[in-house]
Design an enzyme around this catalytic site. Structure first.
Site, mmCIF file in Angstrom:
data_model
loop_
_atom_site.group_PDB
_atom_site.id
_atom_site.type_symbol
_atom_site.label_atom_id
_atom_site.label_comp_id
_atom_site.label_asym_id
_atom_site.label_seq_id
_atom_site.Cartn_x
_atom_site.Cartn_y
_atom_site.Cartn_z
ATOM 1 N N SER A 126 39.176 36.413 38.115
ATOM 2 C CA SER A 126 38.668 37.202 36.996
ATOM 3 C C SER A 126 37.260 36.759 36.627
ATOM 4 O O SER A 126 36.894 35.597 36.838
ATOM 5 C CB SER A 126 39.583 36.995 35.789
ATOM 6 O OG SER A 126 38.927 37.352 34.594
ATOM 7 N N GLU A 128 36.457 36.008 33.920
ATOM 8 C CA GLU A 128 36.594 34.993 32.869
ATOM 9 C C GLU A 128 36.325 33.592 33.414
ATOM 10 O O GLU A 128 36.175 32.654 32.645
ATOM 11 C CB GLU A 128 37.974 35.063 32.212
ATOM 12 C CG GLU A 128 38.293 36.407 31.580
ATOM 13 C CD GLU A 128 38.111 36.467 30.060
ATOM 14 O OE1 GLU A 128 37.982 35.412 29.437
ATOM 15 O OE2 GLU A 128 38.085 37.592 29.525
ATOM 16 N N TYR A 150 43.117 31.103 29.807
ATOM 17 C CA TYR A 150 43.298 32.075 30.898
ATOM 18 C C TYR A 150 42.204 31.885 31.953
ATOM 19 O O TYR A 150 42.484 31.804 33.154
ATOM 20 C CB TYR A 150 43.253 33.502 30.318
ATOM 21 C CG TYR A 150 43.129 34.598 31.357
ATOM 22 C CD1 TYR A 150 44.258 35.090 32.017
ATOM 23 C CD2 TYR A 150 41.892 35.168 31.664
ATOM 24 C CE1 TYR A 150 44.148 36.107 32.959
ATOM 25 C CE2 TYR A 150 41.769 36.178 32.601
ATOM 26 C CZ TYR A 150 42.903 36.646 33.242
ATOM 27 O OH TYR A 150 42.785 37.652 34.169
#
Ligand code: NAP
Length: 337
Positions: A126, A128, A150
């Site tokens: 991701s 992220e 996460y």
């Protein structure tokens, strides 16, 4: 059972898993979709695949279920899309996020290795993993700076993909995907909250779906969201799963950024979605502390030049088209009820 074109797709009940299963079936693959057991079935995204895909149950926390599926089917490709996928929930559930999102993919790569399979592995990384990187545009060479549980879990998995590739010569790729949305997106995510709220307000629905706080998504015509100034690079999920497939068809495994290289705020999102049906978002949206993240990710766009050069992939649907499509689909669903 063995087939030259058999793919295991984890997270098949989710947004990406269901689109990827559609794509692989179109391409003539046998598809084994992995779902986890729950007391209540929620198979809305794969209803249309009944009878076309093999559905197996397993859990990323449980290495035995993973090994059993891999030894039974000996797949040519595995797409690991399952995860505790909600960044906002990762603060309240950091341990389960690590178990599923960080260690789940390692359980798959270990099973491939221990069973001595010649299986290509895709890992859903991701954006992220860049977390707080304060750079307008990031690519595969940008140093990582994950700043939520996460993102940290995804980063661990991403680095393990590279480690298995280098240590065991495994064909493993990390797709560093920026936000991607569709009418199959779960209501945990802001795009779908907004398009669903627009549909509720426009159709005057009496019982709106509940939000994660267990309250009606829309109360007295109002939708509560977190930080309206947050910026994201948003694309269309159906196009992003094409990139996953293409990564596993290359001669050499690599990681790829998949994005649109555009950036919009949550305000832009609200303005576009509400404006599509002639509503003024300022009369229907309020920012609420309850939905703020403890740390916000920086406002970077994804540079997908490597994907364009190697895979011939680039995004097609614009931000406006995507939101209009999602609003129309949510309205259609209410009208069909
Ligand atoms: P999603 O709709 O939330 O789907 C996640 C799937 O994982 C669901 O089917 C979920 O099953 C399953 N799952 C969760 N925990 C599991 C476990 N312990 N064992 C087995 N399955 C489990 O996510 P998505 O949007 O399709 O995203 C696919 C992947 O890409 C995820 O890994 C996500 O983190 C990553 N990603 C997504 C985006 C994005 O913008 N969509 C961007 C970057 C990366 P249940 O339905 O039972 O919960």
């Amino acid at each position: 059972m063995a087939s030259s074109k058999l793919a295991v797709v984890t997270g098949v009940t989710g947004q990406d898993g269901s689109y990827l299963a559609d794509l692989l079936l179109e391409k003539g693959y046998e598809v084994v979709g992995l779902a986890r057991r729950s007391t209540h079935y929620h198979h809305e995204n794969i209803q249309h695949l009944a009878g076309r895909m093999i559905l197996e149950y397993g859990d990323l926390i449980d290495p035995h279920s993973i090994e059993k599926i891999l030894s039974t089917y000996r797949p040519s490709e595995i797409y690991n899309l399952a995860a505790q996928s909600i960044p906002a929930d990762s603060w309240s559930q950091p341990i389960v996020t690590a178990e599923i999102t960080a260690l789940g993919p390692v359980r798959f790569m270990e099973a491939i290795r221990r069973l001595n399979l010649d299986t290509r592995f895709y890992q859903a990384t991701s954006r992220e993993i860049y977390g707080g990187v304060e750079q307008e545009e990031v690519d595969e060479d940008t140093p990582f700076k994950a700043n939520n549980p996460y993102g940290v879990a995804k980063l661990y998995a991403h680095l393990m993909v590279d480690t298995y590739r280098q240590s065991y010569d495994m064909f493993a790729c990390g797709g560093i995907l920026f936000n991607h949305e569709s009418p199959r997106r779960s209501l945990h995510f802001v795009t779908r909250k907004v398009t669903m709220a627009v549909a509720c307000i426009k159709t005057g629905i009496k019982n709106p779906p509940l939000n994660e706080a267990g309250r009606p998504l829309v109360e007295n015509g109002m939708l509560k969201l977190g930080n309206l100034d947050a910026v994201r690079d948003w694309g269309y999920a159906k196009e992003y799963v094409e990139a996953m497939y293409l990564m596993l068809q290359q001669d050499h495994p690599k990681d790829y950024v998949i994005a649109t290289n555009t950036a919009f705020t949550i305000r832009d999102l609200c303005e576009t979605a509400f404006g599509h049906v002639g509503l003024d978002w300022r009369e229907h949206v309020r920012s609420d502390e309850q939905f703020m993240r403890p740390t916000e990710i920086a406002a970077s766009r994804g540079n997908y030049a490597r994907a364009k050069a190697d895979l011939g992939w680039e995004p097609r649907m614009t931000f406006e088209q995507l939101l209009q499509y999602m609003v129309d689909e949510d309205i259609r669903r209410f009208e069909e009820r």
